[in-house]
Design a protein around this motif. Structure first.
Motif, PDB file in Angstrom:
ATOM      1  N   VAL A 162     -34.891 -56.404 -66.701  1.00  0.00           N
ATOM      2  CA  VAL A 162     -36.179 -56.891 -66.184  1.00  0.00           C
ATOM      3  C   VAL A 162     -37.070 -57.346 -67.331  1.00  0.00           C
ATOM      4  CG1 VAL A 162     -38.269 -56.247 -64.916  1.00  0.00           C
ATOM      5  CG2 VAL A 162     -36.040 -55.482 -64.106  1.00  0.00           C
ATOM      6  N   PHE A 163     -37.067 -56.612 -68.437  1.00  0.00           N
ATOM      7  CA  PHE A 163     -37.880 -56.996 -69.585  1.00  0.00           C
ATOM      8  C   PHE A 163     -37.474 -58.365 -70.116  1.00  0.00           C
ATOM      9  CE2 PHE A 163     -38.407 -57.193 -74.207  1.00  0.00           C
ATOM     10  CZ  PHE A 163     -39.798 -57.131 -74.276  1.00  0.00           C
ATOM     11  N   LEU A 164     -36.180 -58.630 -70.184  1.00  0.00           N
ATOM     12  CA  LEU A 164     -35.717 -59.932 -70.660  1.00  0.00           C
ATOM     13  C   LEU A 164     -36.145 -61.060 -69.729  1.00  0.00           C
ATOM     14  CD1 LEU A 164     -32.118 -59.028 -71.861  1.00  0.00           C
ATOM     15  CD2 LEU A 164     -34.123 -59.509 -73.277  1.00  0.00           C
ATOM     16  N   GLN A 165     -36.347 -60.743 -68.468  1.00  0.00           N
ATOM     17  CA  GLN A 165     -36.741 -61.769 -67.493  1.00  0.00           C
ATOM     18  C   GLN A 165     -38.245 -61.976 -67.437  1.00  0.00           C
ATOM     19  OE1 GLN A 165     -34.429 -63.513 -65.818  1.00  0.00           O
ATOM     20  NE2 GLN A 165     -35.926 -64.768 -64.779  1.00  0.00           N
ATOM     21  N   VAL A 166     -39.028 -60.886 -67.402  1.00  0.00           N
ATOM     22  CA  VAL A 166     -40.473 -61.027 -67.157  1.00  0.00           C
ATOM     23  C   VAL A 166     -41.358 -60.499 -68.274  1.00  0.00           C
ATOM     24  CG1 VAL A 166     -40.172 -60.973 -64.654  1.00  0.00           C
ATOM     25  CG2 VAL A 166     -40.648 -58.857 -65.877  1.00  0.00           C
ATOM     26  N   GLY A 167     -40.810 -59.811 -69.253  1.00  0.00           N
ATOM     27  CA  GLY A 167     -41.634 -59.234 -70.313  1.00  0.00           C
ATOM     28  C   GLY A 167     -42.304 -57.952 -69.830  1.00  0.00           C
ATOM     29  N   PHE A 168     -43.490 -57.665 -70.381  1.00  0.00           N
ATOM     30  CA  PHE A 168     -44.199 -56.437 -70.029  1.00  0.00           C
ATOM     31  C   PHE A 168     -45.078 -56.625 -68.792  1.00  0.00           C
ATOM     32  CE2 PHE A 168     -43.495 -55.301 -74.557  1.00  0.00           C
ATOM     33  CZ  PHE A 168     -42.860 -54.098 -74.335  1.00  0.00           C
ATOM     34  N   TRP A 224     -32.681 -57.916 -58.149  1.00  0.00           N
ATOM     35  CA  TRP A 224     -33.567 -58.700 -57.274  1.00  0.00           C
ATOM     36  C   TRP A 224     -34.553 -59.539 -58.100  1.00  0.00           C
ATOM     37  CZ3 TRP A 224     -38.895 -58.206 -56.132  1.00  0.00           C
ATOM     38  CH2 TRP A 224     -39.330 -59.030 -55.086  1.00  0.00           C
ATOM     39  N   VAL A 225     -35.153 -58.935 -59.125  1.00  0.00           N
ATOM     40  CA  VAL A 225     -36.113 -59.664 -59.970  1.00  0.00           C
ATOM     41  C   VAL A 225     -35.421 -60.805 -60.696  1.00  0.00           C
ATOM     42  CG1 VAL A 225     -37.519 -59.466 -62.062  1.00  0.00           C
ATOM     43  CG2 VAL A 225     -37.738 -57.758 -60.258  1.00  0.00           C
ATOM     44  N   ILE A 226     -34.216 -60.565 -61.205  1.00  0.00           N
ATOM     45  CA  ILE A 226     -33.502 -61.607 -61.941  1.00  0.00           C
ATOM     46  C   ILE A 226     -33.060 -62.721 -60.998  1.00  0.00           C
ATOM     47  CG2 ILE A 226     -31.396 -62.072 -63.254  1.00  0.00           C
ATOM     48  CD1 ILE A 226     -31.772 -59.232 -64.459  1.00  0.00           C
ATOM     49  N   ALA A 227     -32.572 -62.376 -59.828  1.00  0.00           N
ATOM     50  CA  ALA A 227     -32.115 -63.388 -58.875  1.00  0.00           C
ATOM     51  C   ALA A 227     -33.265 -64.200 -58.287  1.00  0.00           C
ATOM     52  CB  ALA A 227     -31.316 -62.736 -57.759  1.00  0.00           C
ATOM     53  N   LYS A 228     -34.427 -63.564 -58.173  1.00  0.00           N
ATOM     54  CA  LYS A 228     -35.589 -64.249 -57.584  1.00  0.00           C
ATOM     55  C   LYS A 228     -36.109 -65.359 -58.494  1.00  0.00           C
ATOM     56  CE  LYS A 228     -39.661 -62.395 -57.606  1.00  0.00           C
ATOM     57  NZ  LYS A 228     -40.867 -61.602 -57.383  1.00  0.00           N
ATOM     58  N   ARG A 229     -36.022 -65.165 -59.799  1.00  0.00           N
ATOM     59  CA  ARG A 229     -36.593 -66.154 -60.729  1.00  0.00           C
ATOM     60  C   ARG A 229     -35.568 -67.110 -61.221  1.00  0.00           C
ATOM     61  NH1 ARG A 229     -41.783 -63.633 -63.149  1.00  0.00           N
ATOM     62  NH2 ARG A 229     -42.148 -62.145 -61.543  1.00  0.00           N
ATOM     63  N   GLY A 231     -45.861 -56.282 -64.501  1.00  0.00           N
ATOM     64  CA  GLY A 231     -45.851 -55.160 -63.579  1.00  0.00           C
ATOM     65  C   GLY A 231     -44.462 -54.813 -63.077  1.00  0.00           C
ATOM     66  N   ALA A 232     -43.596 -55.826 -62.938  1.00  0.00           N
ATOM     67  CA  ALA A 232     -42.230 -55.577 -62.468  1.00  0.00           C
ATOM     68  C   ALA A 232     -41.457 -54.709 -63.444  1.00  0.00           C
ATOM     69  CB  ALA A 232     -41.504 -56.900 -62.244  1.00  0.00           C
ATOM     70  N   PHE A 233     -41.750 -54.846 -64.724  1.00  0.00           N
ATOM     71  CA  PHE A 233     -41.076 -54.020 -65.736  1.00  0.00           C
ATOM     72  C   PHE A 233     -41.437 -52.553 -65.562  1.00  0.00           C
ATOM     73  CE2 PHE A 233     -41.477 -52.015 -69.974  1.00  0.00           C
ATOM     74  CZ  PHE A 233     -40.131 -51.958 -70.296  1.00  0.00           C
ATOM     75  N   TRP A 234     -42.720 -52.273 -65.412  1.00  0.00           N
ATOM     76  CA  TRP A 234     -43.169 -50.885 -65.263  1.00  0.00           C
ATOM     77  C   TRP A 234     -42.694 -50.296 -63.942  1.00  0.00           C
ATOM     78  CZ3 TRP A 234     -44.194 -49.115 -69.719  1.00  0.00           C
ATOM     79  CH2 TRP A 234     -44.750 -49.932 -70.698  1.00  0.00           C
ATOM     80  N   LEU A 235     -42.670 -51.100 -62.894  1.00  0.00           N
ATOM     81  CA  LEU A 235     -42.147 -50.638 -61.611  1.00  0.00           C
ATOM     82  C   LEU A 235     -40.669 -50.297 -61.739  1.00  0.00           C
ATOM     83  CD1 LEU A 235     -42.409 -50.109 -58.587  1.00  0.00           C
ATOM     84  CD2 LEU A 235     -41.963 -52.547 -58.227  1.00  0.00           C
ATOM     85  N   ASN A 236     -39.935 -51.109 -62.485  1.00  0.00           N
ATOM     86  CA  ASN A 236     -38.513 -50.842 -62.658  1.00  0.00           C
ATOM     87  C   ASN A 236     -38.268 -49.569 -63.446  1.00  0.00           C
ATOM     88  OD1 ASN A 236     -35.769 -51.324 -64.236  1.00  0.00           O
ATOM     89  ND2 ASN A 236     -35.732 -52.325 -62.233  1.00  0.00           N
ATOM     90  N   ILE A 237     -39.087 -49.294 -64.445  1.00  0.00           N
ATOM     91  CA  ILE A 237     -38.947 -48.034 -65.182  1.00  0.00           C
ATOM     92  C   ILE A 237     -39.164 -46.860 -64.228  1.00  0.00           C
ATOM     93  CG2 ILE A 237     -40.051 -46.545 -66.902  1.00  0.00           C
ATOM     94  CD1 ILE A 237     -40.329 -48.951 -68.678  1.00  0.00           C
TER      95      ILE A 237
END
Length: 52
Positions: free
Chosen positions: A17-23, A47-52, A25-31
């Motif tokens: 997720v970090f590689l896709q969106v950085g820091f 899901w986050v990677i496939a969505k973008r 909200g999705a990153f913190w939710l994933n943690i």
């Protein structure tokens, strides 16, 4: 490149997720999801990677 990110997301969901969106909200939710259960973290990461 998305295939590599999905493979990383399966092994280490927050890193994928970090590689896709950085820091974002999705990153913190994933943690949080990964700490609560590894499978929810993987599902969210893919899901986050496939969505973008």
């Amino acid at each position: 490149m998305d295939l590599l990110r999905i493979l990383i997301a399966i092994l280490l969901p927050p890193l994928g997720v970090f590689l896709q969106v950085g820091f974002a909200g999705a990153f913190w939710l994933n943690i949080l999801l990964t700490l609560l259960g590894y499978i929810p973290g993987i599902v969210h990461a893919v899901w986050v990677i496939a969505k973008r």
